[in-house]
Motif scaffolding. Structure first.
Motif, PDB file in Angstrom:
ATOM      1  N   ARG A   1       0.833  -1.201   0.000  1.00 34.91           N
ATOM      2  CA  ARG A   1       0.000   0.000   0.000  1.00 34.91           C
ATOM      3  C   ARG A   1       0.865   1.246   0.000  1.00 34.91           C
TER       4      ARG A   1
ATOM      5  N   GLU B   1       0.672   5.792   0.774  1.00 32.39           N
ATOM      6  CA  GLU B   1      -0.056   6.969   1.264  1.00 32.39           C
ATOM      7  C   GLU B   1       0.883   8.169   1.167  1.00 32.39           C
TER       8      GLU B   1
ATOM      9  N   HIS C   1       0.265   9.128  -3.419  1.00 33.66           N
ATOM     10  CA  HIS C   1      -0.725   8.053  -3.346  1.00 33.66           C
ATOM     11  C   HIS C   1      -2.031   8.583  -2.752  1.00 33.66           C
TER      12      HIS C   1
END
Length: 437
Positions: free
Chosen positions: A56, A58, A84
């Motif tokens: 993931r 961010e 992101h």
């Protein structure tokens, strides 16, 4: 010269440390190899012993499947300029989702993105969308050949214009079968010779203002200006591939150079993180695609005007990567590159970062690099050692030493990168190549 044996030992130690620290990534990679050749569907992302599996992201942070956090200094190979899940981009995508994804016709978003592009990049008077920079360059070449009625295209050793237009050391077996003529980057005489040998046969010259994939090799301004003069003199089209370099100035890098090409391709970040490419230029050339005209050139593509890309691209270009944001981001990149190169210089190391603004690449030489032929591939083991060291210190870059800044990168991330480079020099100083007087 460096001592080969100690360097090899250090590199193997770094490699083993990488393997020990990333068991889940290794497991993920082994599973992928069962269903994809080499566990890979995008060649540039592969590196040995196995690539990290990113779980993931961010802002400008990434987390891999083993839970390690990284400062993201590759930014999707320059496409991820917004970081992101940028809020403005996400809101635009959410709105597009609410109104329907596949609308089966012209929609309300494509013309406004086209207008934003034409206003931002003055040499693009008319534009068409594709799904990648590769497609944009393919269509741009098709237009050039149709417009001029000629077949040959001058390209440059070390150039990269997409997956089927790659010229790292010359021809590639995956390339489309155009009649390519190969010139030397930053060598205007090599271009003149080709024009003399193929007088009246050259449709276009296709060039990057900076060869990104080959290591951020910067074109000399006089070289590009000379290409403009030569192409005009021979009634040949000058095509700028600014898929990577359009981010380097508010109106693309061509505005810094003061050169107006006949056509330009763009892509990467302009899609707001979605698949995107575009090509455009003079209206008389682009009118070849006007479907109202008899025997117009065909340009198909189910997702050329997909609403997610159109929405994200417009939001990004008009409200996030504004001209002022472009100036500020590239100024940060210039400062970072200068800081890092000063470190190498003060340590008397034969290492430097090449590039412009927010794009740079580590090179194992302090000399000016004018073409890919100036890069010694036998020294890539030092780039490998650098890569593993930065991974260990929570900084994610491309294995080849390619570094990209995104908008969320701030002072904390820049200090983290600088600190990782400083510790690399301290740790491996005795193994690194020294400058010679």
């Amino acid at each position: 010269m460096t001592s080969t044996a100690p360097l090899a030992v250090a590199l193997e130690s770094a490699r083993q440390g990488f393997i020990a620290a990333n068991p889940q990534s290794e497991r993920q990679y082994r599973q992928a190899t069962e269903v994809m050749p080499g566990g890979n569907t995008r060649s540039v992302l592969f590196y040995e012993p196995f690539p990290l599996a990113i779980a993931r992201g961010e802002g400008c942070r990434l987390w891999d499947v083993d839970g390690h956090e990284y400062a993201d200094f590759i930014a999707e190979f320059s496409a991820g300029i917004y970081g992101h899940s940028n809020p403005s981009i996400r809101a635009a995508i959410d709105k597009a989702l609410d109104d329907g994804i596949n609308l089966s016709g012209h929609n309300l978003l494509e013309a406004r993105l086209a207008q934003a592009l034409c206003e931002r990049f003055p040499s693009i008077e008319s534009v068409r969308f594709t799904n990648s920079g590769t497609e944009a360059n393919l269509m741009m070449l098709a237009a050039a050949k149709a417009f001029t009625g000629r077949q040959k295209v001058i390209v440059f050793i070390g150039g990269y214009h997409g997956g089927v237009l790659t010229f790292a050391r010359g021809p590639s077996s995956v390339n489309v079968p155009h009649e390519f003529l190969y010139a030397e980057y930053n060598d205007l005489d090599s271009v003149r010779r080709l024009f003399d040998e193929h007088r009246g046969e050259v449709a276009a010259v296709l060039v990057e203002p900076m060869q990104g994939a080959s290591g951020c090799i910067v074109a000399e301004a006089s070289f590009l200006a000379g290409l403009r003069e030569l192409t005009s003199a021979h009634d040949t089209l000058l095509l700028f591939d600014e898929v990577m370099t359009s981010r380097l100035a508010p109106a693309a890098y061509q505005s810094v150079l003061g050169i107006a090409p006949d056509m330009t391709s763009v892509g990467k970040y302009i899609g707001g993180g979605m698949s995107f490419g575009a090509f455009g230029g003079r209206k008389d050339i682009m009118s070849l695609f006007d479907p109202r005209i008899r025997n117009a050139l065909q340009h198909a593509g189910t997702f050329n005007n997909n609403v997610l890309t159109m929405a994200a691209g417009y939001a990004g270009l008009t409200s996030v990567y504004t001209p002022q944001a472009a100036v500020e981001l590239n100024a940060r990149g210039e400062r970072l590159r200068a800081t890092l190169n000063t470190r190498f210089e003060e340590a008397s190391l034969d290492i430097r970062f090449n590039g412009i603004g927010s794009l740079m690449n580590l090179q194992i030489t302090a000399r000016t690099i004018r073409s890919v032929r100036d890069i010694d591939a036998s020294r890539n083991d030092i780039k490998d050692l650098f890569f593993f060291h930065l991974i260990e210190h929570g900084v994610y870059i491309a294995r080849r030493g390619y570094v990209v800044l995104s908008l969320p990168v701030g002072s904390a991330e820049l200090e983290r990168f600088d600190g990782a480079v400083a510790s690399f020099i301290d740790r491996y100083r005795n193994l690194l190549p020294r400058e010679t007087l």
